[in-house]
Design a protein around this motif. Structure first.
Motif, mmCIF file in Angstrom:
data_model
loop_
_atom_site.group_PDB
_atom_site.id
_atom_site.type_symbol
_atom_site.label_atom_id
_atom_site.label_comp_id
_atom_site.label_asym_id
_atom_site.label_seq_id
_atom_site.Cartn_x
_atom_site.Cartn_y
_atom_site.Cartn_z
ATOM 1 N N GLU A 76 66.491 71.644 34.964
ATOM 2 C CA GLU A 76 65.148 72.137 35.246
ATOM 3 C C GLU A 76 64.150 71.063 34.822
ATOM 4 O OE1 GLU A 76 62.630 76.204 34.608
ATOM 5 O OE2 GLU A 76 63.765 75.474 32.890
ATOM 6 N N ILE A 77 63.220 70.766 35.727
ATOM 7 C CA ILE A 77 62.219 69.727 35.512
ATOM 8 C C ILE A 77 60.843 70.344 35.698
ATOM 9 C CG2 ILE A 77 61.377 67.485 36.323
ATOM 10 C CD1 ILE A 77 64.297 67.096 37.440
ATOM 11 N N GLU A 78 59.881 69.881 34.927
ATOM 12 C CA GLU A 78 58.501 70.346 35.076
ATOM 13 C C GLU A 78 57.635 69.182 35.545
ATOM 14 O OE1 GLU A 78 55.183 71.528 31.971
ATOM 15 O OE2 GLU A 78 56.654 73.150 32.230
ATOM 16 N N THR A 79 56.905 69.416 36.620
ATOM 17 C CA THR A 79 55.990 68.431 37.179
ATOM 18 C C THR A 79 54.644 69.104 37.382
ATOM 19 O OG1 THR A 79 57.824 67.355 38.345
ATOM 20 C CG2 THR A 79 55.593 66.843 39.105
ATOM 21 N N ASP A 80 53.614 68.569 36.758
ATOM 22 C CA ASP A 80 52.252 69.109 36.884
ATOM 23 C C ASP A 80 52.207 70.613 36.615
ATOM 24 O OD1 ASP A 80 51.250 66.577 37.541
ATOM 25 O OD2 ASP A 80 51.646 66.880 39.684
ATOM 26 N N GLY A 81 52.911 71.071 35.592
ATOM 27 C CA GLY A 81 52.892 72.477 35.201
ATOM 28 C C GLY A 81 53.784 73.383 36.029
ATOM 29 N N LYS A 82 54.458 72.846 37.049
ATOM 30 C CA LYS A 82 55.349 73.651 37.901
ATOM 31 C C LYS A 82 56.796 73.258 37.620
ATOM 32 C CE LYS A 82 55.908 75.550 42.384
ATOM 33 N NZ LYS A 82 55.919 76.948 42.239
ATOM 34 N N ARG A 83 57.640 74.271 37.409
ATOM 35 C CA ARG A 83 59.058 74.023 37.125
ATOM 36 C C ARG A 83 59.892 74.146 38.392
ATOM 37 N NH1 ARG A 83 60.426 76.283 31.094
ATOM 38 N NH2 ARG A 83 58.682 75.236 30.085
ATOM 39 N N TRP A 84 60.892 73.283 38.506
ATOM 40 C CA TRP A 84 61.800 73.283 39.646
ATOM 41 C C TRP A 84 63.183 72.849 39.170
ATOM 42 C CZ3 TRP A 84 63.422 68.265 41.159
ATOM 43 C CH2 TRP A 84 62.665 67.216 40.620
ATOM 44 N N THR A 85 64.200 73.201 39.934
ATOM 45 C CA THR A 85 65.573 72.892 39.543
ATOM 46 C C THR A 85 66.249 72.010 40.582
ATOM 47 O OG1 THR A 85 66.436 74.899 40.592
ATOM 48 C CG2 THR A 85 65.853 75.043 38.252
ATOM 49 N N VAL A 86 67.235 71.275 40.123
ATOM 50 C CA VAL A 86 68.053 70.455 41.012
ATOM 51 C C VAL A 86 69.491 70.517 40.512
ATOM 52 C CG1 VAL A 86 67.569 68.302 39.750
ATOM 53 C CG2 VAL A 86 68.303 68.189 42.135
ATOM 54 N N GLY A 87 70.410 70.600 41.467
ATOM 55 C CA GLY A 87 71.835 70.599 41.166
ATOM 56 C C GLY A 87 72.513 69.420 41.829
ATOM 57 N N PRO A 88 73.825 69.335 41.720
ATOM 58 C CA PRO A 88 74.559 68.169 42.219
ATOM 59 C C PRO A 88 74.540 67.960 43.729
ATOM 60 C CG PRO A 88 75.903 69.459 40.706
ATOM 61 C CD PRO A 88 74.669 70.244 40.978
ATOM 62 N N ASP A 89 74.280 68.979 44.525
ATOM 63 C CA ASP A 89 74.406 68.831 45.980
ATOM 64 C C ASP A 89 73.084 68.641 46.709
ATOM 65 O OD1 ASP A 89 77.169 69.138 45.813
ATOM 66 O OD2 ASP A 89 76.996 71.311 45.831
ATOM 67 N N GLU A 90 72.024 68.311 46.001
ATOM 68 C CA GLU A 90 70.703 68.207 46.614
ATOM 69 C C GLU A 90 70.001 66.960 46.084
ATOM 70 O OE1 GLU A 90 67.184 71.432 47.465
ATOM 71 O OE2 GLU A 90 68.219 71.545 45.560
ATOM 72 N N SER A 91 69.304 66.257 46.964
ATOM 73 C CA SER A 91 68.562 65.085 46.492
ATOM 74 C C SER A 91 67.392 65.544 45.624
ATOM 75 C CB SER A 91 68.043 64.257 47.672
ATOM 76 O OG SER A 91 66.925 64.885 48.273
ATOM 77 N N LEU A 92 66.937 64.682 44.748
ATOM 78 C CA LEU A 92 65.785 65.020 43.916
ATOM 79 C C LEU A 92 64.562 65.316 44.778
ATOM 80 C CD1 LEU A 92 67.443 64.233 41.439
ATOM 81 C CD2 LEU A 92 65.414 63.093 40.581
ATOM 82 N N ALA A 93 64.378 64.544 45.847
ATOM 83 C CA ALA A 93 63.223 64.750 46.725
ATOM 84 C C ALA A 93 63.274 66.127 47.381
ATOM 85 C CB ALA A 93 63.162 63.657 47.789
ATOM 86 N N ASP A 94 64.442 66.540 47.886
ATOM 87 C CA ASP A 94 64.574 67.852 48.530
ATOM 88 C C ASP A 94 64.370 68.980 47.527
ATOM 89 O OD1 ASP A 94 65.006 66.695 50.982
ATOM 90 O OD2 ASP A 94 67.187 66.944 50.937
ATOM 91 N N ALA A 95 64.936 68.837 46.325
ATOM 92 C CA ALA A 95 64.786 69.871 45.293
ATOM 93 C C ALA A 95 63.322 70.001 44.878
ATOM 94 C CB ALA A 95 65.653 69.537 44.083
ATOM 95 N N TYR A 96 62.636 68.878 44.761
ATOM 96 C CA TYR A 96 61.228 68.888 44.387
ATOM 97 C C TYR A 96 60.393 69.610 45.452
ATOM 98 C CZ TYR A 96 56.552 67.128 43.344
ATOM 99 O OH TYR A 96 55.215 67.028 43.086
ATOM 100 N N LYS A 97 60.632 69.285 46.725
ATOM 101 C CA LYS A 97 59.900 69.957 47.816
ATOM 102 C C LYS A 97 60.179 71.453 47.831
ATOM 103 C CE LYS A 97 60.063 65.911 50.768
ATOM 104 N NZ LYS A 97 60.749 65.299 51.898
ATOM 105 N N ARG A 98 61.450 71.826 47.650
ATOM 106 C CA ARG A 98 61.817 73.236 47.605
ATOM 107 C C ARG A 98 61.110 73.939 46.445
ATOM 108 N NH1 ARG A 98 65.127 75.067 44.368
ATOM 109 N NH2 ARG A 98 66.447 73.236 44.160
ATOM 110 N N GLY A 99 61.049 73.269 45.299
ATOM 111 C CA GLY A 99 60.397 73.823 44.124
ATOM 112 C C GLY A 99 58.912 74.062 44.330
#
Length: 102
Positions: A76-99
């Motif tokens: 779980e990562i927090e960017t600008d006060g918003k939390r989002w998650t990423v797992g092994p099967d997704e790029s960081l960019a895709d997980a960030y957009k989804r978040g």
């Protein structure tokens, strides 16, 4: 191909100036050692691995944030006060957009 005219081979495919290294970066390992949980993020563009622990800052391409938690199958990562998650099967960019959409 334009070898006959200029002596140089050309390509008709456009090169994107908007390429983001985070689109080719993936979680390659989520593990725990004597110091606690750790996430490994592998960049396919340069072959480097970033090693992160909870509380550390992440900067990769256009993505910046702070690692909040590392679990068995996600981080779980927090960017600008918003939390989002990423797992092994997704790029960081895709997980960030989804978040951002959730």
């Amino acid at each position: 191909r334009d070898i006959g005219v200029t002596g140089v081979q050309t390509c008709a495919l456009p090169i994107s100036k908007e390429f983001d290294v985070a689109s080719q970066s993936f979680v390659s390992a989520l593990l725990s050692d004597g110091k606690g949980p750790q996430a490994w993020i592998r960049s396919k563009t340069d072959g480097k691995t970033i090693y992160l622990r909870e509380g550390e800052k992440l900067k990769l391409g256009d993505i910046e944030g702070k690692v909040i938690s590392i679990g068995i199958n996600f981080m779980e990562i927090e960017t600008d006060g918003k939390r989002w998650t990423v797992g092994p099967d997704e790029s960081l960019a895709d997980a960030y957009k989804r978040g951002l959409e959730d």
